[in-house]
Design an enzyme around this catalytic site. Structure first.
Site, short mmCIF file in Angstrom:
data_model
loop_
_atom_site.label_atom_id
_atom_site.label_comp_id
_atom_site.label_asym_id
_atom_site.label_seq_id
_atom_site.Cartn_x
_atom_site.Cartn_y
_atom_site.Cartn_z
N LYS A 256 0.85 -1.19 0.00
CA LYS A 256 0.00 0.00 0.00
C LYS A 256 0.89 1.24 0.00
O LYS A 256 1.93 1.26 0.66
CB LYS A 256 -0.90 0.01 1.24
CG LYS A 256 -2.01 -1.03 1.18
CD LYS A 256 -2.96 -0.87 2.33
CE LYS A 256 -4.03 -1.95 2.32
NZ LYS A 256 -5.01 -1.80 1.22
N ARG A 330 -10.23 -11.80 0.67
CA ARG A 330 -11.05 -12.82 0.01
C ARG A 330 -10.37 -14.18 0.03
O ARG A 330 -11.04 -15.20 -0.03
CB ARG A 330 -11.41 -12.36 -1.41
CG ARG A 330 -10.23 -12.12 -2.30
CD ARG A 330 -10.57 -11.25 -3.51
NE ARG A 330 -10.58 -9.83 -3.18
CZ ARG A 330 -10.89 -8.86 -4.05
NH1 ARG A 330 -11.22 -9.15 -5.29
NH2 ARG A 330 -10.87 -7.60 -3.67
N1 BES Z 1 -8.27 -4.09 3.64
C1 BES Z 1 -8.37 -3.61 2.32
C2 BES Z 1 -9.64 -2.82 2.04
C3 BES Z 1 -9.85 -1.54 2.80
C4 BES Z 1 -9.54 -0.33 2.23
C5 BES Z 1 -10.42 -1.56 4.06
C6 BES Z 1 -9.77 0.84 2.93
C7 BES Z 1 -10.65 -0.38 4.75
C8 BES Z 1 -10.32 0.82 4.17
C9 BES Z 1 -8.32 -4.75 1.32
O1 BES Z 1 -7.57 -5.86 1.69
C10 BES Z 1 -7.71 -4.22 0.07
O2 BES Z 1 -6.59 -3.80 0.12
N2 BES Z 1 -8.48 -4.24 -1.02
C11 BES Z 1 -8.02 -3.74 -2.28
C12 BES Z 1 -8.48 -4.70 -3.33
C13 BES Z 1 -7.89 -4.44 -4.69
C14 BES Z 1 -6.41 -4.73 -4.69
C15 BES Z 1 -8.59 -5.30 -5.69
C16 BES Z 1 -8.63 -2.37 -2.49
O3 BES Z 1 -9.81 -2.19 -2.18
O4 BES Z 1 -7.94 -1.48 -2.97
ZN ZN Z 2 -5.52 -5.66 1.21
#
Ligand code: BES
Ligand code: ZN
Ligand code: ZN
Length: 477
Positions: A256, A330
Site C-alpha cells: 500500500k 477474500r
Molecule cells: N483491507 C483492504 C480494504 C480496505 C480499504 C479496508 C480501505 C478499509 C479501508 C483490502 O484488503 C484491500 O486492500 N483491497 C483492495 C483490493 C484491490 C487490490 C482489488 C482495495 O480495495 O484497494
Molecule cells: Zn488488502
C-alpha cells in the site's frame, strides 16, 4: 453503566427527556423554569436547556418529532452523546435520566448514546487519569422500562465497546494468536465453546488461502471457531458468522502506498464484529444455534511473501491466480466459507473490511451488502439496519460480475477489473458458497478518524448492533 432508580435524591444530576416541556413534574422544575425552558426551546430552536442548581445540573432534552420512528431513536442516541459531553465538561460523575412522558424506547436510545459516546481508548496514554471522562454512572427513572431491558442494553453497549477496543489495538499488541486468545477469553466469560486451529492444523486442513496470505509473516495464522449452541435452539441448522481477521494489511508485495496503510490495524474488524456478536447473544442467552469462523493473519511483505501471478490452491480445491496480494481478505475468507459448508448452515453472513471500493461508494454511513439465495433474510437485515441506524445498501450481484474474475491460468483470479470492485470481491466469496449467503463489506464504517456523535474515533463496532438485532428477531420468529 445504567441502572434502574426508584427514587432520585435532590443531589442527583438530571436529564429530563420529554416531547413537551409542559409535562415536566413540578418536583423537578418550577413553573417559571418550565416557562423559561419552553420559551428557549421554541424561540431559539434549541433541543437542550441547562439549569445550574449550585453545582448540580438539570438538563432538559426535547425529543424532536420525526415521521419515521427510527430517525427519532437515532436523534435520541445523538442527544445522549452530546449530553454526556456536556456533563463531562461540567465534571459530573453521575446522572439520572428521567423518562418524563413514558417514552421507553427513546429513553433507552438516549442512554445507549451516552454509553457509546463515552467510550475512550486511553490504554497507551500516560496521563489517562486526567483524560478519563468524569461521568461513570447513569440511572434511569421510567415507569415503562424494565430491569431486564436495562441489563440487555448494558450487554449490548459493553459488546460494542469490546469490539472497538479490539479494532483499536495495534498489531504490535494484537497478532493473530493474541486475537484468538481474546476470542477464547470472551468465550470463557460468556459460556461459548471456542476452538483455535493452529498453523499445523491449518496446514493439515490445506487452507491454502489463509496460508498464502500468511507466507510473508513471522507470526503464525489462526482459525478460530466459536459455537453458541443453547439447549433448545429455534433453528435446526446453524447460522454461521464469518469475519475477516487480517490483523494488519500492508498490502504484501503489492505494498500500500502513501497513507493508505495508516489505519490497516482495523482490517480485523470483521472478525472482531462476529466474535463480539456471538459474545453478546450468548450473554443475552438467545435460543439460537450460531457458529463463528474467524480466520486471522497479518498481510506482510517478506522474501517469502506470495507474489503477483502465483497460483494457490484453496481449502475446497479451487485454484486461484493471485494477481494482487492486497486483495488478501477474500483469500482467507474463501477458505472459511468453504469450511462453513460442513455445518450445513441455514444462513451464512460474512463481515469484512474488504474493499476500498465499498468505502468510496457510500462512505462511512453504511454497509455495502450483497446476497445470494437469501432475499428474505436481507429484507429483515435492512429493517434491523434502520432500527439501530447501521444501515445497509444492497448492491447487485448479477452473474455477469462473476465473469470478471475468471482466470486464464487458474479457476479464478483474486481481482476483477477497475469497475465494481466491491461486487467482484463479493463474487469471489460467493464462489465458495452453496448456501443462503449474505456478504457485508464494512470497509467504510468500521473505522473513522474523527468522532461522529456516539460513534467515537477509531474502531466503531459498526455491525455489532445490526447483527445482534437481526439474531434477536430470528430467535423470536
Ligand atoms: N483491507 C483492504 C480494504 C480496505 C480499504 C479496508 C480501505 C478499509 C479501508 C483490502 O484488503 C484491500 O486492500 N483491497 C483492495 C483490493 C484491490 C487490490 C482489488 C482495495 O480495495 O484497494
Ligand atoms: Zn488488502
Ligand atoms: Zn485487507
Amino acid at each position: 453503566m445504567s441502572k434502574k432508580i426508584n427514587k432520585i435524591s435532590l443531589d442527583d444530576n438530571l436529564i429530563l427527556l420529554t416531547s413537551d416541556v409542559k409535562n415536566i413534574d413540578l418536583k423537578y422544575l418550577s413553573k417559571e423554569e418550565i416557562a423559561y425552558a419552553s420559551q428557549v426551546l421554541s424561540e431559539h430552536k434549541k433541543e437542550t436547556v441547562v439549569f445550574d442548581r449550585l453545582g448540580k445540573w438539570v438538563l432538559v432534552q426535547l425529543i424532536k418529532e420525526e415521521k419515521e420512528g427510527y430517525k427519532r431513536l437515532e436523534n435520541c442516541r445523538k442527544a445522549g452523546d452530546s449530553l454526556a459531553a456536556r456533563l463531562n465538561e461540567l465534571k459530573a460523575k453521575s446522572v439520572v435520566v428521567v423518562d418524563v412522558d413514558g417514552k421507553g424506547p427513546e429513553t433507552l436510545a438516549l442512554v445507549e448514546g451516552i454509553a457509546l459516546g463515552s467510550y475512550q481508548f486511553l490504554k497507551y496514554k500516560s496521563d489517562k487519569k486526567e483524560k478519563e471522562n468524569s461521568l461513570s454512572s447513569v440511572g434511569i427513572l421510567s415507569k415503562l422500562i424494565k430491569d431486564a431491558e436495562i441489563d440487555r442494553m448494558n450487554i449490548l453497549t459493553d459488546s460494542v465497546i469490546r469490539c472497538r477496543t479490539l479494532v483499536n489495538e495495534p498489531v504490535s499488541h494484537l497478532s493473530a494468536q493474541v486475537l484468538a486468545k481474546e476470542f477464547q477469553k470472551m468465550g470463557e466469560e460468556a459460556g461459548i465453546k471456542v476452538e483455535v486451529l493452529n498453523k499445523n492444523k491449518i496446514e493439515a486442513l490445506k487452507m491454502g488461502g489463509l496460508l498464502a496470505v500468511n507466507k510473508g509473516s513471522t507470526d503464525p495464522p489462526t482459525f478460530t471457531i466459536m459455537e453458541w449452541n443453547p439447549p433448545k435452539p429455534v433453528n435446526k441448522k446453524p447460522i454461521i458468522l464469518v469475519g475477516k481477521g487480517v490483523v494488519f494489511d500492508s498490502g504484501g508485495l503489492n505494498l500500500k502506498t502513501a497513507n493508505f496503510m495508516d489505519n490497516m490495524k482495523d482490517d480485523m474488524a470483521g472478525a472482531a464484529t462476529m466474535a463480539t456478536v456471538i459474545y453478546a447473544i450468548a450473554r443475552l442467552n438467545l435460543p439460537l444455534h450460531v457458529i463463528g469462523l474467524m480466520p486471522a493473519t497479518d498481510n506482510r511483505m517478506d522474501a517469502n511473501s506470495i507474489a503477483p501471478g502465483d497460483v494457490i490452491k484453496m481449502y475446497d480445491g479451487t485454484t486461484v491466480e493471485v494477481l494482487n496480494t492486497d486483495a488478501e481478505g477474500r483469500l482467507i475468507l474463501g477458505d472459511a466459507l468453504s469450511y462453513a459448508k460442513k455445518f450445513k448452515p441455514e444462513l451464512v453472513i460474512d463481515a469484512a473490511t474488504l474493499t476500498g471500493a465499498a468505502s468510496r461508494a457510500i462512505g462511512r454511513y453504511g454497509i455495502v451488502a450483497m446476497e445470494n439465495r437469501a432475499e428474505k433474510e436481507m429484507e429483515l437485515l435492512i429493517e434491523c439496519g434502520k432500527m439501530v441506524y447501521e444501515r445497509i445498501a444492497v448492491f447487485p450481484f448479477w452473474e455477469e460480475y462473476g465473469e470478471l474474475i475468471k482466470s486464464d491460468v487458474a479457476d479464478i483470479k483474486n481481482i476483477g477489473g477497475t469497475d465494481a470492485g466491491m461486487i467482484t470481491a463479493g463474487k469471489f466469496l460467493a464462489h465458495f458458497t452453496d448456501y443462503p449467503f449474505i456478504h457485508l463489506d464494512i470497509a467504510g464504517p468500521a473505522f473513522i478518524e474523527k468522532k461522529d456523535s456516539y460513534r467515537t474515533a477509531g474502531g466503531t463496532g459498526f455491525g455489532v448492533r445490526l447483527l445482534v438485532e437481526f439474531l434477536k428477531q430470528r430467535a423470536n420468529r
